[in-house]
Enzyme design. Structure first.
Site, PDB file in Angstrom:
ATOM      1  N   HIS B 139       9.090  25.242   9.407  1.00 45.39           N
ATOM      2  CA  HIS B 139       8.631  24.985   8.030  1.00 45.39           C
ATOM      3  C   HIS B 139       9.814  24.724   7.103  1.00 45.39           C
ATOM      4  O   HIS B 139       9.860  23.725   6.375  1.00 45.39           O
ATOM      5  CB  HIS B 139       7.832  26.201   7.541  1.00 45.39           C
ATOM      6  CG  HIS B 139       7.403  26.135   6.111  1.00 45.39           C
ATOM      7  ND1 HIS B 139       6.131  25.804   5.734  1.00 45.39           N
ATOM      8  CD2 HIS B 139       8.086  26.358   4.951  1.00 45.39           C
ATOM      9  CE1 HIS B 139       6.040  25.819   4.401  1.00 45.39           C
ATOM     10  NE2 HIS B 139       7.218  26.163   3.909  1.00 45.39           N
ATOM     11  N   GLU B 140      10.799  25.612   7.156  1.00 45.75           N
ATOM     12  CA  GLU B 140      11.928  25.487   6.205  1.00 45.75           C
ATOM     13  C   GLU B 140      12.763  24.244   6.513  1.00 45.75           C
ATOM     14  O   GLU B 140      13.263  23.571   5.611  1.00 45.75           O
ATOM     15  CB  GLU B 140      12.801  26.744   6.256  1.00 45.75           C
ATOM     16  CG  GLU B 140      12.078  28.037   5.907  1.00 45.75           C
ATOM     17  CD  GLU B 140      11.408  28.008   4.525  1.00 45.75           C
ATOM     18  OE1 GLU B 140      10.424  28.740   4.337  1.00 45.75           O
ATOM     19  OE2 GLU B 140      11.846  27.231   3.663  1.00 45.75           O
ATOM     20  N   HIS B 143      11.296  21.384   4.843  1.00 45.31           N
ATOM     21  CA  HIS B 143      11.711  21.261   3.430  1.00 45.31           C
ATOM     22  C   HIS B 143      13.066  20.593   3.331  1.00 45.31           C
ATOM     23  O   HIS B 143      13.247  19.657   2.539  1.00 45.31           O
ATOM     24  CB  HIS B 143      11.812  22.646   2.781  1.00 45.31           C
ATOM     25  CG  HIS B 143      10.508  23.241   2.364  1.00 45.31           C
ATOM     26  ND1 HIS B 143       9.518  22.553   1.730  1.00 45.31           N
ATOM     27  CD2 HIS B 143      10.035  24.504   2.511  1.00 45.31           C
ATOM     28  CE1 HIS B 143       8.488  23.328   1.487  1.00 45.31           C
ATOM     29  NE2 HIS B 143       8.769  24.525   1.949  1.00 45.31           N
ATOM     30  N   HIS B 149       5.432  21.319   0.091  1.00 44.97           N
ATOM     31  CA  HIS B 149       4.281  22.099   0.588  1.00 44.97           C
ATOM     32  C   HIS B 149       3.030  21.225   0.551  1.00 44.97           C
ATOM     33  O   HIS B 149       2.900  20.311  -0.251  1.00 44.97           O
ATOM     34  CB  HIS B 149       4.056  23.324  -0.304  1.00 44.97           C
ATOM     35  CG  HIS B 149       4.996  24.433   0.023  1.00 44.97           C
ATOM     36  ND1 HIS B 149       5.367  25.400  -0.888  1.00 44.97           N
ATOM     37  CD2 HIS B 149       5.680  24.728   1.166  1.00 44.97           C
ATOM     38  CE1 HIS B 149       6.208  26.251  -0.330  1.00 44.97           C
ATOM     39  NE2 HIS B 149       6.419  25.865   0.927  1.00 44.97           N
TER      40      HIS B 149
END
Lengths: 119, 425
Positions: B139-140, B143, B149
């Site tokens: 997930h990170e 980013h 998101h």
């Protein structure tokens, strides 16, 4: 590495103090909404003399709560009800949700939605 | 807003203004380096486990983007593109203080730094407990690569942690979202083929099934046609998935399949190997006890080597061998080259649209049972060969004509390389 592992790490034990404070009141909710990009600048939430008139603040707050409720599939009442507070307390990433969901993703692929299988 | 401005104003950080004011790619180079910062290790998992999990997280993005990720333990810190570290409360000079166990578990800076709150109970992919470090890391990293998101169910980029079975993958929409930033994966293939095998179903009936494979250098992908993507976890080394054939740079594969014959051959250089589908290994000897590999000139008289590629036409029971600008049609029943061959590829497989043709040095000729058509691959493009069905629908089409070229990545998705250092994870 061996030195690191052989050293004492008791200072790093998870202490009960290291629990995140639950979001349970208006102020904490305001900080949450501001921290994760659901409301405008900090000023809208924090009490400040030149802040906007009371009515505007209340409207801004309930509008931000409503937006947050909508994407979390909660009734968009604008009220800080228990379900909304629970959603705020869920484990999450710290990057703000500033860009609301991008335009609908690419159309799903043809065929059944594949289930992830263990690699 | 101030925090976000800080995120975006990194010197040297690539910010291409997105056309639609949406998301923007963060890097303009193909290979990115990463490092788990030595003074910011988690106290919950061994260092090797932390690094292995991060290596896998980067590899998962690499499997669906043209990006490669390399762990760099030696370069000066500021030159490492993505740095990961664990901390508690006020950590690593970061203005965003962690809140303790619960709620915020990690955050990423577009500057390329990723911080994990070590007050959380991070667990390895094999565990059903706690918070999967792999999921959070994927997930990170999303980013840092530029993804925001989303609340779309199934997306790895949802802001909240979704506890579910530990095995998770990047779904179709996450793949397309990152490919909108970094493009699709391109590149030529050494060979591509459908592997036919017979199985008996629960009623004892013989079923014919096939799997599609793409080979490149020393690795390969199994392509799941029904899911429009490669198998999760691919590519893997040829050495691991195939036994007894050359471990890289295969020239060609053919499957001779008639009522009486069911033979599969790999070609490399001036040699060829026969493969035993049932035992999943190459034959060491033929029926007369002569050993493999054999010389192509012996097994296929009149066929030159090394080959560019080859494919088997079941309809005509002909093997087509390609070398340079020539093609050789080999009759498998008479075991000889047809008298009218060799021919220019442009004659045997004429362009339907003038000058729209691979001309020579075809990378791979692939007969696809999914599409019931043969394809010629060269670089990033493919040409589809006219079929009988095409001619029924349009009698003006030339036999074995080639439709105009298209991009391989528009027909076969997510066939992406990974950095060689993560190939045999």
């Amino acid at each position: 590495e061996t030195l690191f592992h052989s050293r004492d790490h008791s200072d790093r034990e998870t202490s009960p103090l290291h629990q995140a404070k639950p979001i349970a009141d208006l102020h904490a909710a305001q900080r949450f909404l501001s921290r994760y990009g659901w409301s405008g600048s900090q000023g809208t939430w924090a009490p400040s003399p030149e802040g906007p008139p009371e009515a505007t603040k209340a409207t801004t707050l309930s509008e931000a709560v409503r937006r947050f409720q909508r994407v979390n599939a909660l009734p968009a009442s604008g009220e800080l009800d228990a379900a909304t507070l629970a959603a705020m307390n869920r484990p999450r990433c710290g990057v703000p949700d500033t860009r609301l969901p991008p335009p609908a993703g690419a159309p799903p692929p043809p065929g059944p939605v594949p289930r992830a299988t263990r690699r | 807003r101030r925090f976000l401005r800080m995120l975006l104003l990194r010197p040297g950080w690539q910010q291409e203004e997105p056309p639609d004011g949406g998301v923007a790619r963060a890097f303009s180079k193909k290979t990115l380096t990463w490092r788990l910062v030595g003074e910011a290790l988690s106290s919950q998992l061994s260092v090797e486990e932390q690094r292995h999990i991060f290596r896998l997280a980067f590899r998962m993005w690499s499997e669906v983007t043209p990006l490669d990720f390399r762990e760099d333990l030696t370069a000066p810190g500021p030159t490492v593109d993505i740095k990961l570290g664990f901390g508690r409360g006020r950590h690593l000079g970061c203005p965003r203080v962690f809140d303790g166990s619960g709620q915020e578990f990690a955050h990423a800076w577009r500057l390329g730094d990723i911080h994990f709150d070590d007050d959380e109970h991070f667990t390895p992919p094999t565990s059903d407990l706690g918070i999967s470090l792999l999921k959070v890391a994927v997930h990170e990293i999303g980013h840092v690569l530029g993804l925001p998101h989303t609340y779309r169910t199934g997306s790895i980029m949802q802001p909240n942690y979704i506890p579910q079975e530990p095995a998770f993958e990047l779904d179709w929409s996450d793949r397309k979202a990152i490919q909108r930033l970094y493009g699709s994966c391109e590149g030529s293939f050494d060979t591509a083929f459908d592997w036919i095998r017979k199985e008996r179903n629960q009623y004892g009936e013989v079923m014919v099934r096939f799997s599609t494979y793409f080979f490149r250098k020393s690795w390969y992908w199994l392509y799941e046609n029904r899911n429009n993507r490669t198998r999760y976890g691919d590519p893997i080394q040829i050495l691991i998935g195939w036994h007894g054939i050359p471990t890289q740079n295969i020239d060609a594969f053919v499957h001779i399949w008639t009522w009486r014959r069911d033979e599969r051959y790999f070609f490399k250089g001036n040699q060829y190997w026969r493969y035993d589908s049932d035992k999943d290994q190459a034959y060491t000897d033929d029926e007369q006890g002569k050993s493999y590999p054999k010389l192509i000139s012996e097994g296929f008289p009149g066929i030159p080597s090394p080959l560019d590629t080859a494919f088997y036409d079941r309809r005509q029971q002909l093997l087509y061998f390609f070398q340079g600008s020539l093609v050789f049609a080999f009759d498998v029943n008479r075991n000889q080259v047809l008298s009218s061959y060799p021919m220019k590829i442009t004659e045997a497989f004429p362009a339907i649209t003038p000058h729209n043709h691979p001309f020579r040095n075809i990378d791979s000729a692939y007969y696809s049972y999914t599409h019931n058509s043969a394809f010629f691959f060269k670089d990033n493009a493919y040409w589809r060969v006219v079929t009988d069905k095409d001619i029924q629908q349009n009698p003006g089409l030339p036999t074995n004509g080639l439709f105009p070229k298209k991009s391989i990545s528009e027909q076969w998705f997510d066939i992406c390389d990974v950095h060689i250092s993560t190939l045999n994870m």
